[in-house]
Scaffold this motif. Structure first.
Motif, PDB file in Angstrom:
ATOM      1  N   VAL A 160     130.633 -94.271  23.714  1.00  0.00           N
ATOM      2  CA  VAL A 160     130.091 -95.356  24.221  1.00  0.00           C
ATOM      3  C   VAL A 160     129.873 -95.377  25.624  1.00  0.00           C
ATOM      4  CG1 VAL A 160     130.250 -97.930  24.187  1.00  0.00           C
ATOM      5  CG2 VAL A 160     130.926 -96.643  22.163  1.00  0.00           C
ATOM      6  N   ALA A 161     130.720 -94.976  26.353  1.00  0.00           N
ATOM      7  CA  ALA A 161     130.727 -95.242  27.864  1.00  0.00           C
ATOM      8  C   ALA A 161     129.754 -94.058  28.306  1.00  0.00           C
ATOM      9  CB  ALA A 161     132.035 -94.738  28.414  1.00  0.00           C
ATOM     10  N   LEU A 162     129.381 -92.733  27.512  1.00  0.00           N
ATOM     11  CA  LEU A 162     128.610 -92.226  28.114  1.00  0.00           C
ATOM     12  C   LEU A 162     127.285 -92.254  27.690  1.00  0.00           C
ATOM     13  CD1 LEU A 162     130.211 -88.545  27.132  1.00  0.00           C
ATOM     14  CD2 LEU A 162     129.353 -89.056  29.345  1.00  0.00           C
ATOM     15  N   VAL A 163     126.922 -92.872  26.738  1.00  0.00           N
ATOM     16  CA  VAL A 163     125.632 -93.224  26.064  1.00  0.00           C
ATOM     17  C   VAL A 163     124.876 -94.349  26.875  1.00  0.00           C
ATOM     18  CG1 VAL A 163     126.063 -95.106  24.403  1.00  0.00           C
ATOM     19  CG2 VAL A 163     124.113 -93.459  24.059  1.00  0.00           C
ATOM     20  N   LEU A 164     125.689 -95.135  27.364  1.00  0.00           N
ATOM     21  CA  LEU A 164     125.344 -96.457  28.561  1.00  0.00           C
ATOM     22  C   LEU A 164     124.883 -95.581  29.805  1.00  0.00           C
ATOM     23  CD1 LEU A 164     127.835 -99.075  27.268  1.00  0.00           C
ATOM     24  CD2 LEU A 164     125.389 -99.172  26.859  1.00  0.00           C
ATOM     25  N   GLU A 165     125.365 -94.542  30.179  1.00  0.00           N
ATOM     26  CA  GLU A 165     124.999 -93.763  31.418  1.00  0.00           C
ATOM     27  C   GLU A 165     123.568 -93.480  31.115  1.00  0.00           C
ATOM     28  OE1 GLU A 165     126.818 -93.614  34.277  1.00  0.00           O
ATOM     29  OE2 GLU A 165     127.710 -94.990  33.238  1.00  0.00           O
TER      30      GLU A 165
END
Length: 192
Positions: A160-165
């Motif tokens: 989730v943290a990566l996709v929001l990047e």
């Protein structure tokens, strides 16, 4: 800040049906290889939309679909999905403070808060007992995207943290919200 770190490197772009697809790949200790791609081509969305995807060996497929802006999806009216299951997203653009403007996510019986920390290249995804801190080497076209996770963070949290990047999150800050005000007004006006 203690915790385990990882770094994704910019990979060569590939040509997809909708144009160039930008990729970042790397290894996350204990979880294996992961890839961030945008715009992704997982669905038949209209051309004014853009999708970002994270996938990997031990990672669920995490996607974010939203209106296209500067080759990235916007937070406004976006859809976050994990293995095609939708998340509930909410935020208050005008609430004072970064915490007030944070993106709130309810997903897989978890509650997250995603905020900008210390400039538009740093973000933090937090849930009770875990956090993932993300840093881009540059805002627009980073050569690296690095992260540090603490607590009992797992592949879902990191995904989730990566996709929001890959999402246009500039309006999580006050200055970004002010810059996006004209577009926000005209988008609402067009809906009438």
């Amino acid at each position: 800040m203690g915790g385990l770190t990882f770094e994704l490197q910019r990979a060569a772009s590939v040509r997809g049906a909708r144009g160039d697809v930008y990729l970042w790949t790397g290894d996350v200790g204990g979880l294996g290889r992961v890839e961030l791609a945008f715009p992704a081509e997982h669905s038949d969305y209209p051309s004014e939309y853009c999708e970002v995807a994270v996938s990997g060996e031990s990672f669920p497929l995490v996607t974010y679909l939203g209106l296209r802006y500067l080759r990235r999806p916007l937070l406004a009216r976006g859809e976050l999905r994990v293995d095609w299951d939708p998340a509930d997203l909410s935020r208050n653009v005008w609430w004072p403070g970064r915490g007030g403007r944070a993106l709130r996510i309810r997903l897989k019986e978890r509650t997250y808060t995603y905020v900008e920390r210390g400039g538009k290249r740093r973000h933090e995804l937090v849930r009770p007992g875990a956090s993932v801190h993300m840093t881009r080497s540059s805002w627009r076209n980073p050569s690296t995207i690095s992260g540090t996770w603490t607590g009992d963070a797992d592949a879902l949290d990191i995904g989730v943290a990566l996709v929001l990047e890959g999402v246009y999150t500039r309006n999580l800050s006050l200055s970004g919200a002010l810059v996006s005000l004209p577009g926000r007004f005209f988008n609402r006006f067009n809906d009438l």
